[in-house]
Scaffold this motif. Structure first.
Motif, short mmCIF file in Angstrom:
data_model
loop_
_atom_site.label_atom_id
_atom_site.label_comp_id
_atom_site.label_asym_id
_atom_site.label_seq_id
_atom_site.Cartn_x
_atom_site.Cartn_y
_atom_site.Cartn_z
N GLY A 258 31.79 -14.33 47.86
CA GLY A 258 32.30 -13.02 47.67
C GLY A 258 33.84 -12.74 47.83
O GLY A 258 34.37 -11.81 47.62
N ARG A 259 34.63 -13.88 47.98
CA ARG A 259 36.05 -13.73 48.12
C ARG A 259 36.53 -13.66 46.52
O ARG A 259 36.03 -14.08 45.49
CB ARG A 259 36.62 -14.81 48.98
N MET A 260 37.78 -13.35 46.45
CA MET A 260 38.48 -13.25 45.31
C MET A 260 39.09 -14.66 44.85
O MET A 260 39.80 -15.12 45.89
CB MET A 260 39.69 -12.17 45.09
N GLU A 267 41.69 -13.60 37.57
CA GLU A 267 41.04 -13.42 38.93
C GLU A 267 39.50 -13.20 38.77
O GLU A 267 39.31 -12.39 37.79
CB GLU A 267 41.77 -12.48 39.63
N THR A 269 35.63 -12.86 40.99
CA THR A 269 34.79 -12.72 42.33
C THR A 269 33.95 -14.11 42.43
O THR A 269 33.31 -14.61 41.45
CB THR A 269 33.85 -11.65 42.42
N SER A 270 34.01 -15.00 43.58
CA SER A 270 33.32 -16.09 43.68
C SER A 270 32.05 -15.64 44.14
O SER A 270 31.67 -15.60 45.44
CB SER A 270 33.93 -16.83 44.89
N ASP A 271 31.17 -14.95 43.32
CA ASP A 271 29.91 -14.28 43.49
C ASP A 271 28.82 -15.51 43.28
O ASP A 271 29.42 -16.71 43.01
CB ASP A 271 29.74 -13.22 42.88
#
Lengths: 318, 557
Positions: A258-260, A267, A269-271
């Motif tokens: 969830g972090r960017m 950029e 999102t680390s989804d």
């Protein structure tokens, strides 16, 4: 000799072949040191006896040939070489003749951890083996990885682990205990940390464990533990990623879902989708500050379900 | 050409250049076609790189004094050992004795005016310089020096993001330089020997250079092709070594060692040649077993082609191949042993003078013997299985490379320094540095034999705490080795300026270079000598043939 500092268990006579390997090593060195002295001893003597001080130049003699001597120092060393070849041969013959009644355990070497897989599918990051049984290691590295070498110094055994090929190594551990495993083929930044252990267990203890739900012998029942956690351990992920926010080789896992992140493609999102790519195609969108080629792909190693289990577990690690 | 050059003047005062005459002394040096000047040019560049690689080794030993990270990052350490290996091998030891003494001394020894192709010789030095510059540039640009080790094993060398392509290309150019040197020397030795000098009247150093030159010509192209394939693999992804594209990473190891194993003989054979010269001269008697020494060089060069597989004993190669490669490898030891016995027999009933070159040679016989017998242990497959890729191999390798090739390069420097400069080195400083380097090498590498067998792998940035004691003893040795080698270099630099005049033949040598003035004149011999004598004829400890240069000079006048 046995007082010399060495890896754990080195002097324990740990396998059926250790003593004969040491004996051959000893004999080879005795023969060769003796052979070396046939050169050095006369040299020291002549340097003393025929130094210009004791043997002035007028006395120097020009001796250029001596057939019997020359034959002797050709034939005798040749015979000794054959004796040494023999000592090398008998050890390798024992080492490399795979027993037919052995248990097979899979070894996977990858940058920079060792993983072991047992016939019933159990996976560990230390190699657990039963005492007094013939064990064959079937070793390989993922295709996208590099060459490693699996060395157990206490067992006097080593073989390269090559991507896309299978190599083998066998032993019969006769003594209980823990023995160091080291990677001996240079494989990059964490080569010297690519360590593991062989743990030799009493047979009953080994079989009780292998058929249980514990991740490691004597450990708690892990059937209730999240699968993701077990997968991270057994696949060596945590040798390069900490569970906290510390950077080892790769980024720490704390809050990773969830972090960017900043990448060369901007950029993002680390989804879930991003992390899935990161596991299966790690060089696709590398976070700034990390290099390509460092993380091996787990495509073909982890199933889709397993990848999901890992991401599920990571999302609980805030 | 028009411009007159006095061929009887010292080669420092006059020279031939490739583009006619230059006023600038600097241009006269870098465009010279004189084999003696080119040898010195090689020497200067090589020694600069030697000091860099020596310093890098010192930093690595400092890092390893204690477990854990002290000075380097792991990546920095990996680049450091790669830089150390690549410089030492490709820029120092491979060109090594042939580039310096093969150039300066070999033509003098056979009574030639120069090598067969003087302009190719200069081009070769420029190629060497280009390779060296690219290597240096790769360290200072972009992602930095390669971290592959000097062996470039795939797939790591394909995956790493350091400057691998640049260094592969540099090594390719250096290989080309090596091929040209070999070609030049083979032709020179065949075509330019003085009349009367049959092959078996050549000095043994020339035999060493001759065998080496053939290896350079025949084996180096294999590594050239391998390096190009590795470049293609990285740049175009041709899939020859990369398993993800169906390639075979072990193939690179085979191709690499088909060259690099003969290459270790290419490194040591000229050193053996220097030993033969020095032992004979300082024993003041004729060499024992001339033919055996000469032909053993050639047979080492020949057998050396058939044994590369012993570098791959743990790679998963077939058991049959292992046994064959192991068996063949032992046959390299036989001619090597014969040489040793011949040298010792040459000392028998001689009148031995312990000047610096002889002292260093005698100590080298000890260190090379240690390196040699531990090399034989590695040929025994079963023993190799334990120590492959460990400190045992590192120790063996450094005993033969430092304690064999480099020691003999420096012994050759002490031996021929008076001939090349006309000056004598400082003898006290020489003796101190020689003893110090001998003590140092044993502190540095003897413990590693034990550490390797007991579980210390090579190329480790960090290690298990059990091994600290071995690293600490090695650290003491490293200080001694580095200090004493620098002391030797300093001795040469100082003495070239301030040394005492040494005259034509300070050691009572018999080979042709000792008949020339020191330093030799530009044209070497006033008139090509007729060689109707053997290379090492002594009578009551004195050279039997005297004043070849003076006699030929009289005839021309």
């Amino acid at each position: 000799m046995e007082t010399l500092s060495a890896v754990e268990g080195f002097w324990d006579n740990a396998t059926a072949l250790t003593a004969s390997a040491d004996h051959a090593a000893y004999m080879i060195h005795v023969i060769l040191v003796a052979l070396m002295m046939t050169v050095l001893a006369p040299m020291f003597y002549f340097l003393y006896k025929y130094s210009a001080k004791r043997h002035p130049k007028e006395k120097a003699e020009n001796i250029t040939h001596n057939i019997s001597l020359e034959l002797a120092w050709t034939i005798i060393p040749t015979m000794l070489m054959m004796v040494i070849f023999y000592y090398g041969y008998i050890v390798i013959k024992d080492n490399r003749t795979m027993p037919t009644d052995a248990k097979h355990i899979k070894v996977i070497g990858k940058m920079w951890s060792w993983a072991y897989e047992y016939p019933n599918g159990k996976k560990t990051d230390k190699l657990y083996v039963p005492q007094n049984e013939n064990i064959i290691l079937d070793m390989t590295a993922p295709k996208g990885d590099v060459i490693h070498a699996f060395w157990i110094p206490a067992f006097r055994q080593k073989e390269d682990v090559v991507p896309g090929r299978m190599t083998q190594l066998w032993f019969n551990a006769t003594r209980l205990g823990e023995y160091d495993v080291e990677c001996t083929e240079y494989c990059g930044d964490r080569h010297s940390y690519m360590l593991s252990k062989v743990v030799v267990l009493p047979k009953d203890e080994y079989y009780a464990w292998i058929n249980s739900n514990s991740a490691y012998p004597g450990g708690p029942d892990t059937s209730s533990e999240p699968m993701g956690k077990t997968l991270l351990t057994n696949n060596g992920c945590i040798s390069c990623h900490s569970m906290g926010d510390e950077t080892l080789v790769g980024p720490g896992f704390k809050g990773i879902v969830g972090r960017m992140v900043k990448t060369a493609n901007g950029e993002m999102t680390s989804d879930r989708a991003y992390l899935k790519d990161a596991i299966l195609d790690p060089d696709k969108d590398i976070v700034d500050g990390f290099s390509a080629g460092m993380m091996p792909t787990s495509a073909g190693v982890l199933s889709e379900e397993e990848v999901n289990q890992i991401i599920d577990y990571l999302s609980t690690n805030k | 050409m028009g411009h007159h050059v006095d061929e009887t003047a010292s080669f420092y005062k006059a020279t031939h250049t490739v583009f006619g005459h230059h006023e600038s002394k600097f241009l006269q040096w870098i465009f010279t076609v004189d084999h003696k000047r080119i040898g010195i040019l090689y020497g200067i560049v090589m020694m600069i790189f030697f000091v860099v690689a020596l310093g890098t080794a010192g930093l690595m030993r400092y890092e390893l004094m204690a477990p854990g990270a002290d000075f380097f990052t792991p990546a920095g350490f990996n680049q450091a050992f790669s830089l150390h290996g690549i410089i030492m091998i490709f820029l120092f030891i491979v060109p090594g004795i042939p580039a310096i003494f093969g150039n300066i001394i070999m033509p003098l020894m056979i009574g030639a005016k120069d090598v067969s192709f003087p302009r190719l010789n200069l081009l070769t030095w420029w190629l060497f310089l280009a390779g060296a510059s690219i290597a240096l540039y790769s360290a200072l640009s972009g992602t930095g020096f390669a971290d592959t080790g000097w062996t470039f094993y795939a797939p790591y060398s394909i995956k790493t993001d350091t400057n691998v392509v640049l260094i592969l290309f540099a090594a390719f150019l250096l290989g080309m330089a090596s091929i040209f040197t070999g070609l030049n020397f083979v032709v020179t030795i065949h075509r330019l020997r003085a009349p009367g000098m049959g092959f078996f009247k050549m000095p043994l150093f020339v035999w060493g250079i001759y065998s080496t030159a053939w290896i350079q010509v025949l084996a180096t192209p294999v590594v050239g092709i391998t390096l190009l394939l590795a470049i293609f693999e990285r740049v175009f992804g041709i899939g020859i070594f990369d398993p993800t594209k169906g390639g075979d990473p072990i193939l690179l190891q085979h191709l690499f060692w088909i060259y690099s194993h003969p290459a270790v003989y290419l490194m040591i054979l000229p050193a053996f040649g220097v030993i033969s010269e020095i032992v004979t001269t300082f024993s003041r008697r004729e060499v024992f077993g001339y033919h055996a020494i000469a032909l053993s060089s050639a047979s080492i060069a020949g057998i050396g082609y058939l044994v590369w597989g012993h570098h791959l004993f743990s790679s998963g190669m077939s058991e049959t191949a292992k046994i064959i490669f192991s068996f063949l490898t032992f046959f390299v030891a036989i001619p090597t042993g014969i040489k040793f016995y011949d040298w010792i027999a040459t000392m028998y009933k001689g009148s031995i003078v312990m000047e610096a070159p002889m002292l260093l040679t005698v100590l080298t016989i000890i260190t090379f013997a240690i390196g040699g017998i531990t090399g034989v242990t590695l040929a025994a497959i079963g023993f190799d299985n334990q120590v492959h890729d460990t400190y045992y191999v590192v120790a063996h390798f450094h005993y033969v490379m430092l304690g064999g090739v480099v020691f003999m390069l420096f012994a050759g420097m002490f031996y021929w320094f008076p001939k090349v400069t006309g000056k004598m080195y400082n003898k006290l400083s020489a003796n101190i540095s020689i003893w110090a380097v001998f003590i140092g090498i044993n502190f540095l590498w003897m413990p590693m034999f034990f550490a390797g067998y007991l579980g210390m792998p090579r190329r480790y940035f960090d290690y298990l705490p059990e091994f600290q004691i071995y690293h600490q003893i090695a650290g003491i040795g490293a200080v001694l080795v580095i200090g004493s080698l620098l002391m030797m270099l300093w001795n040469f630099i100082r003495s070239a300026k301030n040394g005492e005049e040494c005259g034509e033949n300070p050691w009572n040598g018999t080979t042709l270079e000792w008949h020339l003035p020191s330093p030799p004149p530009l044209g070497n011999f006033a008139k090509t000598p007729y060689v109707d004598f053997r290379p090492y004829e002594f009578e009551k400890g004195e050279p039997k043939v005297k004043d070849v240069y003076q006699d030929t000079k009289k005839e021309t006048k």
